[in-house]
Scaffold this motif. Structure first.
Motif, PDB file in Angstrom:
ATOM      1  N   THR B  43      41.687  40.892  33.266  1.00  0.00           N
ATOM      2  CA  THR B  43      41.730  39.586  33.912  1.00  0.00           C
ATOM      3  C   THR B  43      41.684  39.719  35.436  1.00  0.00           C
ATOM      4  O   THR B  43      41.035  38.921  36.097  1.00  0.00           O
ATOM      5  CB  THR B  43      42.976  38.788  33.488  1.00  0.00           C
ATOM      6  OG1 THR B  43      44.113  39.622  33.653  1.00  0.00           O
ATOM      7  CG2 THR B  43      42.902  38.348  32.058  1.00  0.00           C
ATOM      8  N   HIS B  44      42.334  40.759  35.952  1.00  0.00           N
ATOM      9  CA  HIS B  44      42.300  40.924  37.403  1.00  0.00           C
ATOM     10  C   HIS B  44      40.879  41.234  37.874  1.00  0.00           C
ATOM     11  O   HIS B  44      40.418  40.693  38.885  1.00  0.00           O
ATOM     12  CB  HIS B  44      43.259  42.034  37.826  1.00  0.00           C
ATOM     13  CG  HIS B  44      43.299  42.244  39.311  1.00  0.00           C
ATOM     14  ND1 HIS B  44      43.822  41.305  40.171  1.00  0.00           N
ATOM     15  CD2 HIS B  44      42.831  43.241  40.093  1.00  0.00           C
ATOM     16  CE1 HIS B  44      43.688  41.731  41.406  1.00  0.00           C
ATOM     17  NE2 HIS B  44      43.092  42.902  41.394  1.00  0.00           N
ATOM     18  N   LYS B  47      38.775  38.147  37.700  1.00  0.00           N
ATOM     19  CA  LYS B  47      39.171  37.225  38.766  1.00  0.00           C
ATOM     20  C   LYS B  47      38.586  37.672  40.114  1.00  0.00           C
ATOM     21  O   LYS B  47      38.022  36.866  40.849  1.00  0.00           O
ATOM     22  CB  LYS B  47      40.700  37.170  38.851  1.00  0.00           C
ATOM     23  CG  LYS B  47      41.193  36.148  39.849  1.00  0.00           C
ATOM     24  CD  LYS B  47      42.663  35.907  39.721  1.00  0.00           C
ATOM     25  CE  LYS B  47      43.440  36.921  40.521  1.00  0.00           C
ATOM     26  NZ  LYS B  47      44.875  36.667  40.459  1.00  0.00           N
ATOM     27  N   GLU B  48      38.678  38.977  40.373  1.00  0.00           N
ATOM     28  CA  GLU B  48      38.156  39.487  41.654  1.00  0.00           C
ATOM     29  C   GLU B  48      36.651  39.278  41.740  1.00  0.00           C
ATOM     30  O   GLU B  48      36.128  38.893  42.788  1.00  0.00           O
ATOM     31  CB  GLU B  48      38.486  40.982  41.804  1.00  0.00           C
ATOM     32  CG  GLU B  48      39.943  41.251  42.109  1.00  0.00           C
ATOM     33  CD  GLU B  48      40.385  40.706  43.459  1.00  0.00           C
ATOM     34  OE1 GLU B  48      39.619  40.812  44.425  1.00  0.00           O
ATOM     35  OE2 GLU B  48      41.498  40.149  43.526  1.00  0.00           O
ATOM     36  N   VAL B  51      36.011  35.459  42.216  1.00  0.00           N
ATOM     37  CA  VAL B  51      36.411  34.947  43.534  1.00  0.00           C
ATOM     38  C   VAL B  51      35.523  35.516  44.644  1.00  0.00           C
ATOM     39  O   VAL B  51      35.116  34.803  45.560  1.00  0.00           O
ATOM     40  CB  VAL B  51      37.904  35.238  43.774  1.00  0.00           C
ATOM     41  CG1 VAL B  51      38.301  34.947  45.200  1.00  0.00           C
ATOM     42  CG2 VAL B  51      38.755  34.397  42.827  1.00  0.00           C
ATOM     43  N   TYR B 238      39.326  29.691  39.014  1.00  0.00           N
ATOM     44  CA  TYR B 238      39.215  31.057  38.488  1.00  0.00           C
ATOM     45  C   TYR B 238      40.461  31.875  38.748  1.00  0.00           C
ATOM     46  O   TYR B 238      40.762  32.794  37.988  1.00  0.00           O
ATOM     47  CB  TYR B 238      37.932  31.732  39.002  1.00  0.00           C
ATOM     48  CG  TYR B 238      36.799  31.260  38.142  1.00  0.00           C
ATOM     49  CD1 TYR B 238      36.577  31.841  36.904  1.00  0.00           C
ATOM     50  CD2 TYR B 238      36.055  30.156  38.486  1.00  0.00           C
ATOM     51  CE1 TYR B 238      35.606  31.348  36.054  1.00  0.00           C
ATOM     52  CE2 TYR B 238      35.086  29.652  37.654  1.00  0.00           C
ATOM     53  CZ  TYR B 238      34.862  30.262  36.429  1.00  0.00           C
ATOM     54  OH  TYR B 238      33.933  29.772  35.572  1.00  0.00           O
ATOM     55  N   GLU B 239      41.183  31.521  39.807  1.00  0.00           N
ATOM     56  CA  GLU B 239      42.454  32.215  40.021  1.00  0.00           C
ATOM     57  C   GLU B 239      43.438  31.839  38.923  1.00  0.00           C
ATOM     58  O   GLU B 239      44.196  32.671  38.443  1.00  0.00           O
ATOM     59  CB  GLU B 239      43.023  31.877  41.400  1.00  0.00           C
ATOM     60  CG  GLU B 239      42.421  32.788  42.458  1.00  0.00           C
ATOM     61  CD  GLU B 239      42.725  32.341  43.861  1.00  0.00           C
ATOM     62  OE1 GLU B 239      43.517  31.415  44.029  1.00  0.00           O
ATOM     63  OE2 GLU B 239      42.128  32.920  44.784  1.00  0.00           O
ATOM     64  N   PHE B 242      42.448  33.266  35.175  1.00  0.00           N
ATOM     65  CA  PHE B 242      42.746  34.675  34.916  1.00  0.00           C
ATOM     66  C   PHE B 242      44.057  35.119  35.556  1.00  0.00           C
ATOM     67  O   PHE B 242      44.183  36.245  36.013  1.00  0.00           O
ATOM     68  CB  PHE B 242      41.613  35.556  35.449  1.00  0.00           C
ATOM     69  CG  PHE B 242      40.301  35.294  34.772  1.00  0.00           C
ATOM     70  CD1 PHE B 242      40.176  35.436  33.405  1.00  0.00           C
ATOM     71  CD2 PHE B 242      39.196  34.898  35.488  1.00  0.00           C
ATOM     72  CE1 PHE B 242      38.974  35.188  32.772  1.00  0.00           C
ATOM     73  CE2 PHE B 242      37.987  34.648  34.874  1.00  0.00           C
ATOM     74  CZ  PHE B 242      37.880  34.793  33.508  1.00  0.00           C
ATOM     75  N   ASN B 243      45.024  34.253  35.607  1.00  0.00           N
ATOM     76  CA  ASN B 243      46.285  34.728  36.193  1.00  0.00           C
ATOM     77  C   ASN B 243      47.302  35.071  35.097  1.00  0.00           C
ATOM     78  O   ASN B 243      47.013  34.979  33.913  1.00  0.00           O
ATOM     79  CB  ASN B 243      46.826  33.727  37.219  1.00  0.00           C
ATOM     80  CG  ASN B 243      47.515  32.562  36.559  1.00  0.00           C
ATOM     81  OD1 ASN B 243      47.533  32.431  35.339  1.00  0.00           O
ATOM     82  ND2 ASN B 243      48.065  31.687  37.367  1.00  0.00           N
ATOM     83  N   SER B 246      47.861  32.525  32.275  1.00  0.00           N
ATOM     84  CA  SER B 246      46.770  31.964  31.489  1.00  0.00           C
ATOM     85  C   SER B 246      47.075  32.119  29.999  1.00  0.00           C
ATOM     86  O   SER B 246      47.873  32.959  29.605  1.00  0.00           O
ATOM     87  CB  SER B 246      45.455  32.627  31.847  1.00  0.00           C
ATOM     88  OG  SER B 246      45.411  33.904  31.318  1.00  0.00           O
TER      89      SER B 246
END
Lengths: 111, 385
Positions: B43-44, B47-48, B51, B238-239, B242-243, B246
């Motif tokens: 997920t990180h 997300k990266e 973003v 999107y933050e 996938f945080n 979620s």
């Protein structure tokens, strides 16, 4: 001390492997940034794309950023979700728009 | 130092006496950590990627709402928006979805200007004329099509319409273009039978990023039936998708943490009679409470540190080297055209340390506390059971 040596060697081996993976991570990121980030950003800028093409099953999963606020669970309140992706995507709340403004005081009165 | 090493040696011998049990604990423990870490890494990374790339997306997307739902927007709204100070290019967009009943897949169709420059992520060439299209890899695979082939689609009048595939998006852009088909704007307007003078939405360029919220507010005042979506809101989506909180994270996180809690609870609720007897004997032969706690601490550390390192190692290999094959079915859901995941190895050390803290500390505590309870009891009564 045979067991201690063996254990510490295993831990050292694992740490070295993780250090190698960390180098792999750094290298992978570097390659992505130098080779793929710019063309992908160019693509997004020219085509005005707003979302990842991950979940294509419904409008609100294909374009979560542009979906109606009530799009998921739209049939009736507390209904079961139609699409598995709906359970993966968290409802997004509007970002806090409060801002603190600090201004310099001149001539004894705030500007 | 030597004393600690000797205690560690004794701890390892003690663990080796219950080989099967301890190896099982390490296996379950590392599996739990690998599951948790895989989700964090996956997920990180997504997300990266989202973003970083979406930062160049449209500054504002203006949608029209009718009855609270997204509706077609009059293209002449662009004239009013263009008049606002600080606003650059205002472009009405035509786009929509298409369900291909033959292959049972959904495509996203987007109309582009005919003067669109050639993009690096396109193999072949971009659409320049009506009757041409550029497709994503997923569409090409579903249709078994190549550049130069004709793509047959049914338009909104129910009539078959063909377009020549002049270009294909490269696999490196799959996360953005897998289900995408580009046409010229006029072509897509005809295909969807969108009435002239209407568009799906309008994108707005704002010269100064700090003015985006103000411009969005002005658009809302100027056209009260619209909903401007700013780039910050898109990134924020999107933050949050996938945080940590979620749905996916919560589901798998919760089940893994419950599994881990059962493991820790089993340890915390008491130690076996054999272990109690061992503590009693050690006390009787002169070990003090501090030594026993150091011994149990070393045993707990051996298991938890080994399991944690193994878990992180396997999670990294699973997500970044193998493409997360165990998580993709969960992520995929009913998405037929799910792009193959080639994730960028973004690792958030803060998340890894938090995971370490949340898993190692409770396990250590659940190992040391029951042993401390036994260690402060009279050795004779412990040995008698």
């Amino acid at each position: 001390m045979i067991r201690t040596r063996f254990f510490l060697s295993c831990i050292a081996l694992l740490l070295i492997s993780l250090a190698l993976l960390s180098l792999h991570s750094r290298h992978g990121k570097q390659v992505w940034i130098t080779q793929e980030l710019t063309p992908n950003r160019e693509l997004v800028a020219h085509l005005a794309l707003t979302d990842l093409a991950l979940w294509t099953e419904a409008r609100y999963t294909r374009h979560p950023a542009l979906a109606d606020f009530f799009a998921p669970f739209q049939d009736f309140p507390a209904s079961f979700e139609h699409f598995p992706a709906g359970s993966i995507i968290a409802p997004h709340l509007p970002a806090v728009s409060t801002t603190l403004r600090v201004r310099r005081i001149t001539d004894g009165s705030p500007q | 130092m030597t004393r600690l090493l000797k205690i560690l040696e004794y701890g390892l011998s003690s663990l080796a006496r219950r080989k099967f049990k301890n190896f099982s604990i390490i296996a379950i423990y590392s599996f739990t950590i690998a599951a948790l870490a895989s989700i964090l890494l996956l997920t990180h990374s997504l997300k990266e990627i989202a973003v970083n790339v979406l930062a160049d997306g449209p500054d504002i997307v203006v949608q029209r709402l009718t009855g609270g739902r997204h509706d077609l927007i009059p293209a002449n709204y662009t004239q009013g928006i263009e008049q606002l100070a600080g606003v650059g290019r205002v472009t009405p967009r035509i786009w929509g979805y298409y369900y291909d009943s033959l292959y049972q897949t959904n495509y996203t169709m987007l109309g582009v200007q005919q003067d669109m420059p050639q993009l690096e992520m396109v193999e072949g060439r971009m659409v320049v004329a009506d009757g041409e299209c550029t497709v994503g890899q997923g569409v090409a695979t579903a249709q078994n099509a190549e550049i130069g082939n004709e793509l047959l689609l049914i338009n909104s009048a129910g009539i078959g319409s063909t377009c020549e595939i002049t270009g294909m998006f490269k696999a490196r852009s799959n996360l953005w273009t897998n289900d995408l088909i580009l046409f010229t704007k006029d072509d897509l307007q005809r295909f969807f039978a969108t009435p002239a003078g209407l568009a799906t939405d309008i994108t707005v360029e704002v010269f100064n990023p700090k003015e985006i919220p103000v411009v969005a507010q002005k658009i809302r005042q100027l056209f009260p039936d619209t909903r401007p979506v700013t780039i910050n809101e898109i990134l924020h989506t999107y933050e949050s998708v996938f945080n940590w909180r979620s749905g996916m994270m919560l589901t798998i996180f919760a089940s893994s943490l419950i599994a881990f809690s059962i493991l820790a609870w089993d340890k915390a609720t008491g130690i076996s009679g054999e272990e109690k007897q061992e503590i009693g004997i050690l006390k009787a032969i002169g070990w003090d409470t501090g030594d026993i706690l150091a011994l149990k601490f070393s045993e707990g550390s051996v298991i938890s540190v080994t399991a944690f390192l193994l878990g992180i190692f396997f999670a990294y290999i699973h997500v970044f080297l193998l493409g997360a094959p165990l998580l993709v079915p969960v992520l995929k859901g009913w998405s037929v055209l799910f792009p193959p995941l080639h994730l960028v190895p973004y690792v958030n050390m803060y998340q890894i340390f938090t995971l370490g803290f949340l898993t190692i500390v409770p396990y250590m505590a659940s190992t040391v506390i029951p042993s401390w309870k036994s260690a402060i009891t009279d050795p004779e009564s412990i040995m008698r059971g």
